[in-house]
Design an enzyme around this catalytic site. Structure first.
Site, PDB file in Angstrom:
ATOM      1  N   ASP A 177     -12.430  -0.492  -4.876  1.00  0.00           N
ATOM      2  CA  ASP A 177     -11.033   0.047  -4.742  1.00  0.00           C
ATOM      3  C   ASP A 177     -10.732   0.480  -6.216  1.00  0.00           C
ATOM      4  O   ASP A 177     -10.077   1.735  -6.361  1.00  0.00           O
ATOM      5  CB  ASP A 177      -9.997  -1.267  -4.583  1.00  0.00           C
ATOM      6  CG  ASP A 177      -9.912  -1.423  -3.097  1.00  0.00           C
ATOM      7  OD1 ASP A 177     -10.798  -1.062  -2.058  1.00  0.00           O
ATOM      8  OD2 ASP A 177      -9.175  -2.461  -2.818  1.00  0.00           O
ATOM      9  N   ASP A 227      -7.345  -7.549   1.339  1.00  0.00           N
ATOM     10  CA  ASP A 227      -7.573  -6.179   1.400  1.00  0.00           C
ATOM     11  C   ASP A 227      -7.274  -5.656   3.057  1.00  0.00           C
ATOM     12  O   ASP A 227      -7.976  -6.060   3.822  1.00  0.00           O
ATOM     13  CB  ASP A 227      -9.031  -5.906   1.291  1.00  0.00           C
ATOM     14  CG  ASP A 227      -9.304  -4.316   1.276  1.00  0.00           C
ATOM     15  OD1 ASP A 227      -8.797  -3.664   0.259  1.00  0.00           O
ATOM     16  OD2 ASP A 227     -10.233  -3.863   1.875  1.00  0.00           O
ATOM     17  N   THR A 287      -4.035   0.945   1.582  1.00  0.00           N
ATOM     18  CA  THR A 287      -4.179   0.833   3.047  1.00  0.00           C
ATOM     19  C   THR A 287      -3.199  -0.058   3.770  1.00  0.00           C
ATOM     20  O   THR A 287      -2.494   0.359   4.632  1.00  0.00           O
ATOM     21  CB  THR A 287      -5.544   0.239   3.457  1.00  0.00           C
ATOM     22  OG1 THR A 287      -5.885  -0.864   2.643  1.00  0.00           O
ATOM     23  CG2 THR A 287      -6.557   1.171   3.113  1.00  0.00           C
ATOM     24  N   THR A 288      -2.855  -1.124   2.825  1.00  0.00           N
ATOM     25  CA  THR A 288      -1.595  -1.970   3.473  1.00  0.00           C
ATOM     26  C   THR A 288      -0.528  -1.206   3.449  1.00  0.00           C
ATOM     27  O   THR A 288       0.509  -1.175   4.322  1.00  0.00           O
ATOM     28  CB  THR A 288      -1.778  -3.211   2.484  1.00  0.00           C
ATOM     29  OG1 THR A 288      -3.035  -3.722   2.267  1.00  0.00           O
ATOM     30  CG2 THR A 288      -0.849  -4.309   3.259  1.00  0.00           C
TER      31      THR A 288
HETATM   32  P1  ADP Z   1      -2.631  -1.558  -0.594  1.00  0.00           P
HETATM   33  O1  ADP Z   1      -3.695  -2.015   0.117  1.00  0.00           O
HETATM   34  O2  ADP Z   1      -1.497  -0.723  -0.201  1.00  0.00           O
HETATM   35  O3  ADP Z   1      -3.135  -1.070  -2.010  1.00  0.00           O
HETATM   36  P2  ADP Z   1      -1.810  -3.774  -2.405  1.00  0.00           P
HETATM   37  O4  ADP Z   1      -1.863  -5.222  -1.986  1.00  0.00           O
HETATM   38  O5  ADP Z   1      -2.824  -3.563  -3.394  1.00  0.00           O
HETATM   39  O6  ADP Z   1      -1.757  -2.981  -1.060  1.00  0.00           O
HETATM   40  O7  ADP Z   1      -0.277  -3.789  -3.143  1.00  0.00           O
HETATM   41  C1  ADP Z   1      -0.108  -2.287  -3.449  1.00  0.00           C
HETATM   42  C2  ADP Z   1       1.402  -2.294  -4.065  1.00  0.00           C
HETATM   43  O8  ADP Z   1       1.510  -3.108  -4.980  1.00  0.00           O
HETATM   44  C3  ADP Z   1       1.547  -1.051  -4.513  1.00  0.00           C
HETATM   45  O9  ADP Z   1       2.852  -0.806  -3.950  1.00  0.00           O
HETATM   46  C4  ADP Z   1       1.704  -1.235  -6.012  1.00  0.00           C
HETATM   47  O10 ADP Z   1       2.810  -0.407  -6.672  1.00  0.00           O
HETATM   48  C5  ADP Z   1       2.277  -2.719  -6.167  1.00  0.00           C
HETATM   49  N1  ADP Z   1       2.011  -3.371  -7.301  1.00  0.00           N
HETATM   50  C6  ADP Z   1       0.653  -3.442  -7.888  1.00  0.00           C
HETATM   51  N2  ADP Z   1       0.833  -4.202  -9.132  1.00  0.00           N
HETATM   52  C7  ADP Z   1       2.059  -4.435  -9.298  1.00  0.00           C
HETATM   53  C8  ADP Z   1       2.771  -5.136 -10.310  1.00  0.00           C
HETATM   54  N3  ADP Z   1       2.205  -5.655 -11.275  1.00  0.00           N
HETATM   55  N4  ADP Z   1       4.301  -5.185  -9.910  1.00  0.00           N
HETATM   56  C9  ADP Z   1       4.792  -4.794  -8.975  1.00  0.00           C
HETATM   57  N5  ADP Z   1       3.983  -4.143  -8.006  1.00  0.00           N
HETATM   58  C10 ADP Z   1       2.924  -3.842  -8.185  1.00  0.00           C
HETATM   59 MG    MG Z   2      -4.136  -1.813  -3.208  1.00  0.00          MG
END
Ligand code: ADP
Ligand code: MG
Length: 540
Positions: A392, A64, A97-98
């Protein structure tokens, strides 16, 4: 010499450090980029976890972004501004956030290239501002409605849980999130609101994630006050009382002189009568459960137990309010006023041993507007990470429920915006056009990083993505599992519109703020992270 023979005027204290112009800028940009780089590898479902060890040796394992940045000891003021981006994102959207941090890092990296080409920072800022405004205006056209559509909400929760420890039980956790939000969400004069404090979360180490559950009522971290009371009962009528069930103490220290043993007996009998009277009033109301915010003394416990009333004492104020919302009961101060109208209803009240402690489950509340969630996991690290994942997921579901709109993820919407902003840039022209184009390219950092973290070739993937969008496939995004580009709508990768909107907004604002700084003055000996400027130093 100085023109008129005057000595130079020093306005800063001796020893003050000052960096200006280009070097101040590149120093700030480098720091901000370093923060962004530190979380980049965690982005997306195939992102890696980080293990953080603090100075006390405590370990946090997480994927996270916000948690990582919270745990890192960061000193540089510009780097701290990037962390603010993560905090804002977390507060408003519970997710993204990321992405927000990575995006602001990329915006700054792109501006560095422009500064090198002698584009002035104020022009870059203006271009970025225009681009962000345009991008946000375009977002609505990509929205997918969630109204009355639990399927969409479930997919939003599952997307948020992908790549976390709870990922293995996505459907199970998503179901808890959606049922919880649907239970507590209210529509007030057309405004849709979810108050997450109406979803009370208790975590207990032990068992497995699948032992977690949603309680359509309240889970109290309390046991009944007396072993003689029933451990469980059905058709509960619950009295919520916020005054003590004990003999009233006098305000002043009083002394009673007893001269005759009969007097003592009658004095005690009076106390007993008083307590018995209180308990009788409770049972007369029809209550078979008593939740008291204050104390219940031993004598009262005895009578309550004899009357078969399941009783809990010293419940938290917040729990009392939650109980009232969940069971429909009214919190009563004066027991004389207690009537059957005040009682809350629940199908079942039961004390159960969960892990080390006894807890009380008040379940089966019709129309519960406050619910509890019990989270279980094998070890402390697991439950903690499950808790973060749950927060989340329930957060994004609440945001999606409130907004009524979601977007497809996997970089699809950002790729579409990137395409549209390039067209838009041409209508602006001049140097600002360059800044808008840089902004458009910066948005692609999200799909590119998703691809990289999934072990895909970023260049070929981005080319394929651009081609798909040029051909009008506006849901095209990164297939992190098999490589290439897929329709994210068909793949059910959905996230709330607000998450993307806020990420663009705060990433842009912060990049602009950092770009506008061309003078950093720090007084000597000031540690930039302790918040104290020393005697006469000033704070950063
Ligand atoms: P954040 O802290 O930004 O939420 P995450 O590690 O949760 O970071 O990653 C979020 C990103 O991953 C978003 O751009 C989301 O659309 C993408 N994402 C989530 N699930 C999938 C998936 N199954 N395939 C492709 N991208 C995905
Ligand atoms: Mg996320």
């Amino acid at each position: 010499m100085y023109g008129n023979g005057q000595a130079p005027i020093f306005i800063l204290k001796e020893g003050t450090q000052r960096t200006r112009g280009r070097s101040a800028q590149s120093n700030n940009i480098a720091a901000a980029k370093a923060v962004a780089d530190s979380v980049r590898s965690t982005l997306g479902p195939k992102g890696m976890d980080k293990m953080l060890v603090d100075s006390m040796g405590d370990v946090v394992i997480t994927n996270d972004g916000a948690t990582i940045l919270k745990e890192m000891d960061i000193e540089h003021p510009a780097a701290k501004m990037i962390i603010e981006v993560a905090k804002t994102q977390e507060q408003h959207c519970y997710d993204g956030t990321t992405s927000a941090v990575v995006l602001s890092g990329e915006l700054l990296k792109r501006s560095e290239d422009l500064i090198e080409q002698n584009v002035h920072p104020t022009v870059i800022c203006e271009g970025f501002r225009l681009a962000a405004e345009k991008a946000i205006a375009l977002l609505d056209s990509h929205g997918i409605s969630t109204e009355g559509n639990d399927e969409v909400l479930l997919e939003v929760a599952k997307t948020a849980l992908t790549g976390k420890s709870a990922g293995a039980v996505k459907a199970f956790m998503a179901d808890i999130c959606v049922r919880a939000v649907n239970a507590v969400g209210v529509v007030d004069e057309g405004e849709r609101l979810v108050d997450l404090s109406d979803i009370k979360v208790e975590k207990r180490q032990g068992g497995s994630i699948k032992d977690s559950s949603l309680i359509d009522g309240i889970l109290l971290d309390k046991e009944r006050v007396h072993a003689g009371m029933p451990r469980s009962l059905n058709d509960a009528s619950i009295a919520l009382v916020n005054s003590a069930i004990e003999v009233k103490k006098t305000e002043v220290d009083a002394k009673i002189q007893i001269t005759d043993p009969n007097q003592l007996a009658s004095f005690l009998a009076e106390e007993e009568n008083y307590i018995r009277g209180l308990v009788e009033k409770i049972t007369a109301s029809g209550a078979n459960v008593l939740i008291c915010q204050k104390g219940i003394d031993e004598l009262a416990q005895h009578y309550l137990s004899k009357a078969g009333v399941f009783s809990i004492r010293r419940a938290k104020k917040s729990d009392m309010e939650a109980l009232s919302k969940a069971t429909g009961g009214r919190i009563v101060t004066n027991i004389d006023d207690l009537s059957d109208q005040d009682l809350g209803k629940a199908a079942r009240v039961e004390e159960r041993k969960i892990g080390e402690s006894d807890m009380t489950f008040i379940t089966g509340c019709p129309e519960a507007k406050s619910v509890s969630v019990l989270l279980r996991g094998g070890t402390e690290h697991v439950v903690d990470e499950i808790r973060r994942a749950f927060d989340d997921a329930v957060g994004v579901v609440s945001v999606a429920w409130e907004d009524g709109a979601v977007l497809t993820g996997g970089g699809s919407v950002l790729a579409a915006l990137s395409r549209d902003l390039r067209t838009y840039a041409e209508t602006i022209g001049g140097r600002e056009q360059m800044a808008i184009e840089a902004f458009a390219s910066a948005l692609e950092i999200i799909p590119r990083t998703l691809a990289e973290n999934a072990g895909l070739d970023p260049v070929t993937t981005i080319i394929a993505l651009r081609k798909a969008h040029a051909d009008g496939a506006s849901h095209a995004g990164i297939n992190v599992y098999e490589g290439g580009v897929v329709d994210m709508h068909a793949s059910n990768v959905l996230e709330p519109l607000r998450v993307v909107e806020q990420a663009i907004q705060s990433a842009t604002e912060t990049a602009i703020m950092i770009l506008r700084i061309d003078d950093v003055i720090s007084s000597k000996g000031v540690s930039m992270d302790d918040g104290f400027g020393g005697e006469d130093g000033f704070q950063m």
